[in-house]
Write a protein that holds these residues in place. Structure first.
Motif, PDB file in Angstrom:
ATOM      1  N   GLY A  38       0.782  -1.231   0.000  1.00 22.23           N
ATOM      2  CA  GLY A  38       0.000   0.000   0.000  1.00 22.23           C
ATOM      3  C   GLY A  38       0.813   1.280   0.000  1.00 22.23           C
ATOM      4  N   TYR A  39       2.140   1.161  -0.045  1.00 19.09           N
ATOM      5  CA  TYR A  39       2.999   2.351  -0.064  1.00 19.09           C
ATOM      6  C   TYR A  39       3.219   2.774  -1.510  1.00 19.09           C
ATOM      7  N   LYS A  40       2.430   3.732  -1.955  1.00 16.46           N
ATOM      8  CA  LYS A  40       2.455   4.167  -3.351  1.00 16.46           C
ATOM      9  C   LYS A  40       3.389   5.354  -3.588  1.00 16.46           C
ATOM     10  N   PHE A  41       3.832   5.999  -2.523  1.00 21.95           N
ATOM     11  CA  PHE A  41       4.702   7.169  -2.657  1.00 21.95           C
ATOM     12  C   PHE A  41       6.064   6.839  -2.061  1.00 21.95           C
ATOM     13  N   ASN A  42       6.901   6.248  -2.910  1.00 24.24           N
ATOM     14  CA  ASN A  42       8.243   5.826  -2.544  1.00 24.24           C
ATOM     15  C   ASN A  42       9.202   6.798  -3.199  1.00 24.24           C
ATOM     16  N   GLY A  43       9.844   7.610  -2.381  1.00 24.02           N
ATOM     17  CA  GLY A  43      10.655   8.691  -2.935  1.00 24.02           C
ATOM     18  C   GLY A  43      12.105   8.616  -2.500  1.00 24.02           C
ATOM     19  N   MET A  44      12.992   8.721  -3.491  1.00 22.19           N
ATOM     20  CA  MET A  44      14.405   8.894  -3.193  1.00 22.19           C
ATOM     21  C   MET A  44      14.616  10.390  -3.050  1.00 22.19           C
ATOM     22  N   THR A  45      14.882  10.815  -1.832  1.00 17.32           N
ATOM     23  CA  THR A  45      15.183  12.224  -1.606  1.00 17.32           C
ATOM     24  C   THR A  45      16.677  12.407  -1.809  1.00 17.32           C
ATOM     25  N   VAL A  46      17.041  13.455  -2.529  1.00 16.51           N
ATOM     26  CA  VAL A  46      18.453  13.730  -2.812  1.00 16.51           C
ATOM     27  C   VAL A  46      18.755  15.131  -2.297  1.00 16.51           C
TER      28      VAL A  46
ATOM     29  N   ARG B 121      22.508  12.188  10.869  1.00 16.93           N
ATOM     30  CA  ARG B 121      21.191  12.744  11.217  1.00 16.93           C
ATOM     31  C   ARG B 121      20.066  12.047  10.445  1.00 16.93           C
ATOM     32  N   VAL B 122      20.260  11.908   9.146  1.00 15.97           N
ATOM     33  CA  VAL B 122      19.206  11.318   8.310  1.00 15.97           C
ATOM     34  C   VAL B 122      19.090   9.818   8.564  1.00 15.97           C
ATOM     35  N   GLY B 123      20.223   9.147   8.711  1.00  7.92           N
ATOM     36  CA  GLY B 123      20.208   7.704   8.957  1.00  7.92           C
ATOM     37  C   GLY B 123      19.539   7.318  10.260  1.00  7.92           C
ATOM     38  N   GLU B 124      19.487   8.236  11.217  1.00  6.40           N
ATOM     39  CA  GLU B 124      18.829   7.969  12.499  1.00  6.40           C
ATOM     40  C   GLU B 124      17.312   8.114  12.437  1.00  6.40           C
ATOM     41  N   LEU B 125      16.780   8.671  11.365  1.00  6.76           N
ATOM     42  CA  LEU B 125      15.323   8.823  11.244  1.00  6.76           C
ATOM     43  C   LEU B 125      14.707   7.451  10.997  1.00  6.76           C
ATOM     44  N   GLU B 126      13.750   7.076  11.827  1.00 11.54           N
ATOM     45  CA  GLU B 126      13.205   5.720  11.791  1.00 11.54           C
ATOM     46  C   GLU B 126      12.472   5.391  10.490  1.00 11.54           C
ATOM     47  N   PHE B 127      12.043   6.371   9.747  1.00 10.75           N
ATOM     48  CA  PHE B 127      11.279   6.131   8.522  1.00 10.75           C
ATOM     49  C   PHE B 127      12.158   6.096   7.267  1.00 10.75           C
ATOM     50  N   VAL B 128      13.435   6.379   7.384  1.00 10.70           N
ATOM     51  CA  VAL B 128      14.344   6.336   6.234  1.00 10.70           C
ATOM     52  C   VAL B 128      14.844   4.907   6.078  1.00 10.70           C
TER      53      VAL B 128
ATOM     54  N   CYS C  47      20.018   5.183   3.293  1.00  8.84           N
ATOM     55  CA  CYS C  47      20.689   6.481   3.352  1.00  8.84           C
ATOM     56  C   CYS C  47      22.104   6.278   2.824  1.00  8.84           C
ATOM     57  N   TYR C  48      22.442   7.004   1.755  1.00 10.79           N
ATOM     58  CA  TYR C  48      23.710   6.810   1.073  1.00 10.79           C
ATOM     59  C   TYR C  48      24.419   8.128   0.794  1.00 10.79           C
ATOM     60  N   HIS C  49      25.726   8.081   0.797  1.00  6.20           N
ATOM     61  CA  HIS C  49      26.550   9.170   0.276  1.00  6.20           C
ATOM     62  C   HIS C  49      26.937   8.765  -1.142  1.00  6.20           C
ATOM     63  N   ARG C  50      26.666   9.623  -2.101  1.00  3.18           N
ATOM     64  CA  ARG C  50      26.989   9.353  -3.499  1.00  3.18           C
ATOM     65  C   ARG C  50      27.730  10.552  -4.081  1.00  3.18           C
ATOM     66  N   PRO C  51      28.554  10.309  -5.080  1.00  2.00           N
ATOM     67  CA  PRO C  51      29.280  11.435  -5.686  1.00  2.00           C
ATOM     68  C   PRO C  51      28.330  12.366  -6.438  1.00  2.00           C
ATOM     69  N   ARG C  52      28.609  13.634  -6.331  1.00  2.00           N
ATOM     70  CA  ARG C  52      27.845  14.619  -7.114  1.00  2.00           C
ATOM     71  C   ARG C  52      28.471  14.702  -8.511  1.00  2.00           C
ATOM     72  N   HIS C  53      27.707  15.157  -9.474  1.00  2.00           N
ATOM     73  CA  HIS C  53      28.190  15.302 -10.852  1.00  2.00           C
ATOM     74  C   HIS C  53      27.854  16.716 -11.320  1.00  2.00           C
ATOM     75  N   LEU C  54      28.731  17.621 -10.953  1.00  2.00           N
ATOM     76  CA  LEU C  54      28.536  19.031 -11.290  1.00  2.00           C
ATOM     77  C   LEU C  54      28.805  19.255 -12.769  1.00  2.00           C
ATOM     78  N   PRO C  55      28.139  20.192 -13.387  1.00  2.00           N
ATOM     79  CA  PRO C  55      27.244  21.184 -12.781  1.00  2.00           C
ATOM     80  C   PRO C  55      25.788  20.727 -12.707  1.00  2.00           C
ATOM     81  N   ASP C  56      25.460  19.579 -13.300  1.00  2.00           N
ATOM     82  CA  ASP C  56      24.055  19.181 -13.420  1.00  2.00           C
ATOM     83  C   ASP C  56      23.465  18.510 -12.187  1.00  2.00           C
ATOM     84  N   TRP C  57      24.299  17.856 -11.389  1.00  2.00           N
ATOM     85  CA  TRP C  57      23.786  17.069 -10.268  1.00  2.00           C
ATOM     86  C   TRP C  57      24.574  17.399  -9.004  1.00  2.00           C
ATOM     87  N   PRO C  58      24.089  18.333  -8.178  1.00  2.00           N
ATOM     88  CA  PRO C  58      24.836  18.749  -6.985  1.00  2.00           C
ATOM     89  C   PRO C  58      24.565  17.876  -5.749  1.00  2.00           C
TER      90      PRO C  58
END
Length: 159
Positions: free
Chosen positions: A67-75, A89-96, A99-110
């Protein structure tokens, strides 16, 4: 890996690579399939997990079926020097769920911090995103939410 896979280890991996059997005693069923005891299966899987042969043992839910229809990757755009604190901070939130650290790809993806949220309603998803934003406070320099529309992959490497 310190111990090579023997035929029973390999049979256990093959028997479980699509998941444990959905029965009352899944390790007993795997043991029956590979010709050993449930205790041996559990010991071998624990060793393979410790040695990195098996990455993890866990539940992989189908959020849509639940029933979870709103599954969002927040960046999130977080400064490199703040990424460890932001991730904590984010990894401690019980609903997340991820939680990943990923490389940014500037200038398009900060964006360098990724966090997955799941909700049944859009308003609930928006509220969860706001809670992530509140947890990050000034560490966040901006964000997007990428909602999924279907499950694309729920499998790992197959032997």
């Amino acid at each position: 890996m310190t111990t090579p896979l023997d035929p029973i280890d390999r049979a256990i991996v093959v028997a479980t690579q699509d998941g444990l059997p959905l029965v009352d005693k899944p390790y007993h069923e795997v043991a029956r399939q590979v010709g050993t005891s449930a205790e041996d299966v559990m010991n071998r899987m624990e060793r393979m997990l410790h040695e990195g042969v098996i990455r993890r043992i866990g539940v992989v839910p189908n959020h849509y079926a639940l029933g979870y229809k709103f599954n969002g990757m927040t960046v999130w755009d977080v400064a490199d020097q703040d990424i460890a604190e932001a991730g904590r901070r984010v990894g401690e939130l019980e609903f997340v769920s991820h939680c990943y650290h990923r490389p940014r790809h500037l200038p398009d993806w900060p964006y360098s911090l990724f966090a997955m949220i799941h909700a049944k309603e859009k308003a609930d998803a928006d509220a969860l995103v706001q809670r992530v934003a509140d947890a990050l406070g000034p560490l966040s320099r901006g964000h997007l939410v990428l909602f999924s529309s279907r499950i694309l992959k729920k499998t790992g490497l197959r032997l």
